[in-house]
Design a protein around this motif. Structure first.
Motif, PDB file in Angstrom:
ATOM      1  N   VAL A  43       0.894  -1.200   0.044  1.00 40.82           N
ATOM      2  CA  VAL A  43       0.096  -0.028   0.063  1.00 40.82           C
ATOM      3  C   VAL A  43       0.860   1.219   0.062  1.00 40.82           C
ATOM      4  N   SER A  44       0.347   2.249  -0.601  1.00 41.75           N
ATOM      5  CA  SER A  44       1.252   3.662  -0.705  1.00 41.75           C
ATOM      6  C   SER A  44       0.235   4.886  -0.640  1.00 41.75           C
ATOM      7  N   ARG A  45       0.870   5.786   0.120  1.00 39.64           N
ATOM      8  CA  ARG A  45       0.266   7.093   0.098  1.00 39.64           C
ATOM      9  C   ARG A  45       1.278   8.100  -0.457  1.00 39.64           C
ATOM     10  N   ASP A  46       1.339   9.002  -1.425  1.00 39.00           N
ATOM     11  CA  ASP A  46       2.457   9.536  -2.039  1.00 39.00           C
ATOM     12  C   ASP A  46       3.744   8.720  -1.801  1.00 39.00           C
ATOM     13  N   ASP A  47       4.814   9.366  -1.084  1.00 36.35           N
ATOM     14  CA  ASP A  47       5.999   8.566  -1.139  1.00 36.35           C
ATOM     15  C   ASP A  47       6.001   7.706   0.038  1.00 36.35           C
ATOM     16  N   VAL A  48       5.013   7.422   0.839  1.00 35.18           N
ATOM     17  CA  VAL A  48       5.097   6.437   2.107  1.00 35.18           C
ATOM     18  C   VAL A  48       4.417   5.005   1.539  1.00 35.18           C
ATOM     19  N   VAL A  49       5.586   3.972   1.329  1.00 38.46           N
ATOM     20  CA  VAL A  49       5.087   2.742   0.981  1.00 38.46           C
ATOM     21  C   VAL A  49       5.264   1.642   2.054  1.00 38.46           C
ATOM     22  N   PHE A  66       8.188   5.454  11.895  1.00 39.68           N
ATOM     23  CA  PHE A  66       8.313   6.751  11.847  1.00 39.68           C
ATOM     24  C   PHE A  66       8.270   7.593  10.368  1.00 39.68           C
ATOM     25  N   ILE A  67       7.278   8.375  10.074  1.00 44.70           N
ATOM     26  CA  ILE A  67       7.080   8.893   8.965  1.00 44.70           C
ATOM     27  C   ILE A  67       7.548  10.262   8.755  1.00 44.70           C
ATOM     28  N   ASP A  68       8.525  10.696   8.619  1.00 48.02           N
ATOM     29  CA  ASP A  68       9.156  12.036   8.949  1.00 48.02           C
ATOM     30  C   ASP A  68       8.942  13.123   7.433  1.00 48.02           C
ATOM     31  N   ASP A  69       8.687  14.166   7.839  1.00 50.16           N
ATOM     32  CA  ASP A  69       8.552  15.187   6.687  1.00 50.16           C
ATOM     33  C   ASP A  69       7.290  15.015   5.914  1.00 50.16           C
ATOM     34  N   PHE A  70       6.056  14.676   6.740  1.00 48.04           N
ATOM     35  CA  PHE A  70       4.823  14.456   6.087  1.00 48.04           C
ATOM     36  C   PHE A  70       4.133  15.839   5.825  1.00 48.04           C
ATOM     37  N   ALA A  71       3.972  16.131   4.553  1.00 49.65           N
ATOM     38  CA  ALA A  71       3.531  17.529   4.327  1.00 49.65           C
ATOM     39  C   ALA A  71       1.862  17.822   4.772  1.00 49.65           C
ATOM     40  N   PRO A  95       6.069  17.318  19.612  1.00 52.52           N
ATOM     41  CA  PRO A  95       6.871  16.426  20.224  1.00 52.52           C
ATOM     42  C   PRO A  95       7.904  17.028  21.359  1.00 52.52           C
ATOM     43  N   PHE A  96       8.236  16.380  22.505  1.00 47.53           N
ATOM     44  CA  PHE A  96       9.289  17.197  23.346  1.00 47.53           C
ATOM     45  C   PHE A  96      10.584  17.322  22.659  1.00 47.53           C
ATOM     46  N   TYR A  97      10.957  16.551  21.712  1.00 44.96           N
ATOM     47  CA  TYR A  97      12.345  16.468  21.074  1.00 44.96           C
ATOM     48  C   TYR A  97      12.549  17.761  19.951  1.00 44.96           C
ATOM     49  N   ASP A  98      11.232  18.308  19.511  1.00 44.20           N
ATOM     50  CA  ASP A  98      11.309  19.302  18.619  1.00 44.20           C
ATOM     51  C   ASP A  98       9.982  20.181  18.741  1.00 44.20           C
ATOM     52  N   PRO A  99      10.002  21.343  19.404  1.00 42.62           N
ATOM     53  CA  PRO A  99       8.925  22.034  19.662  1.00 42.62           C
ATOM     54  C   PRO A  99       8.200  22.872  18.300  1.00 42.62           C
ATOM     55  N   THR A 100       9.032  22.600  17.407  1.00 40.01           N
ATOM     56  CA  THR A 100       8.699  23.230  16.118  1.00 40.01           C
ATOM     57  C   THR A 100       8.075  22.220  15.115  1.00 40.01           C
ATOM     58  N   ALA A 101       8.039  21.026  15.648  1.00 43.25           N
ATOM     59  CA  ALA A 101       7.177  20.228  14.653  1.00 43.25           C
ATOM     60  C   ALA A 101       5.934  19.700  15.098  1.00 43.25           C
ATOM     61  N   LEU A 102       5.218  18.987  14.517  1.00 39.17           N
ATOM     62  CA  LEU A 102       3.778  18.347  14.713  1.00 39.17           C
ATOM     63  C   LEU A 102       4.053  17.092  14.755  1.00 39.17           C
ATOM     64  N   GLU A 103       3.352  16.173  15.378  1.00 45.71           N
ATOM     65  CA  GLU A 103       3.208  14.815  15.408  1.00 45.71           C
ATOM     66  C   GLU A 103       1.853  14.171  15.642  1.00 45.71           C
ATOM     67  N   MET A 104       1.540  13.065  14.906  1.00 44.67           N
ATOM     68  CA  MET A 104       0.433  12.295  15.173  1.00 44.67           C
ATOM     69  C   MET A 104       0.593  10.635  15.107  1.00 44.67           C
ATOM     70  N   THR A 105       0.283  10.208  16.051  1.00 37.29           N
ATOM     71  CA  THR A 105       0.497   8.524  15.756  1.00 37.29           C
ATOM     72  C   THR A 105      -0.939   7.845  15.863  1.00 37.29           C
ATOM     73  N   VAL A 106      -0.982   6.965  14.859  1.00 38.04           N
ATOM     74  CA  VAL A 106      -2.238   6.044  14.889  1.00 38.04           C
ATOM     75  C   VAL A 106      -1.730   4.664  14.762  1.00 38.04           C
ATOM     76  N   THR A 107      -2.692   3.865  15.552  1.00 38.76           N
ATOM     77  CA  THR A 107      -2.448   2.384  15.818  1.00 38.76           C
ATOM     78  C   THR A 107      -3.410   1.547  14.981  1.00 38.76           C
ATOM     79  N   ASP A 108      -2.717   0.819  14.165  1.00 41.28           N
ATOM     80  CA  ASP A 108      -3.879  -0.080  13.091  1.00 41.28           C
ATOM     81  C   ASP A 108      -4.315  -1.242  14.218  1.00 41.28           C
ATOM     82  N   THR A 115       3.587   6.631  12.880  1.00 38.45           N
ATOM     83  CA  THR A 115       3.883   8.152  13.579  1.00 38.45           C
ATOM     84  C   THR A 115       4.144   9.060  12.395  1.00 38.45           C
ATOM     85  N   PHE A 116       3.222  10.044  12.163  1.00 41.71           N
ATOM     86  CA  PHE A 116       3.778  11.116  11.063  1.00 41.71           C
ATOM     87  C   PHE A 116       4.103  12.392  11.726  1.00 41.71           C
ATOM     88  N   VAL A 117       5.100  12.763  11.086  1.00 38.30           N
ATOM     89  CA  VAL A 117       5.817  14.106  11.757  1.00 38.30           C
ATOM     90  C   VAL A 117       5.898  15.042  10.584  1.00 38.30           C
TER      91      VAL A 117
END
Length: 120
Positions: A43-49, A66-71, A95-108, A115-117
């Motif tokens: 399965v894929s969504r954009d460049d996440v495979v 960990f899916i980094d740089d998710f637009a 997230p605690f490690y980067d206050p300028t980032a946004l993070e969301m985790t979904v569990t299948d 984890t999308f960042v």
């Protein structure tokens, strides 16, 4: 550069499709489902495979990807919440490690976490 495609363990093909295709918006690139055998698909969504496997020897449930740089993570988060998916209501936070980032985790449904960042 090599391409990395994580394999995630699934136990129920239809639940996997409901989660990855219907809710998260991944598309099925290909699937291998011989009669009477466990399924395996990409399965894929954009460049996440991702590869999803019902084969017990491929991997263990409970992985984290960990899916980094998710637009545009905020819009994606709002889209997921608007669907009122009964089994998952993810939060969006800095997230605690980067206050300028946004993070969301979904569990299948099988205990695997995505984890999308987004870096702002």
């Amino acid at each position: 550069m090599a391409t990395v495609k994580p394999i995630l363990r699934i136990f129920d093909y239809s639940k996997a499709l409901e989660f990855y295709r219907t809710w998260l918006g991944f598309r099925i690139d290909w699937e291998h489902r011989p009669q009477g055998s466990p399924g395996y698909l990409q399965v894929s969504r954009d460049d996440v495979v991702l590869h999803l496997s019902e084969h017990h020897g491929d991997c263990s449930p409970g992985a984290r990807v960990f899916i980094d740089d998710f637009a545009d993570l905020t819009a994606f988060h709002q889209h997921l919440l608007a669907q009122h998916y009964h089994y998952n209501r993810p939060s969006l936070f800095s997230p605690f490690y980067d206050p300028t980032a946004l993070e969301m985790t979904v569990t299948d449904p099988f205990g695997n976490r995505l984890t999308f960042v987004e870096r702002r």
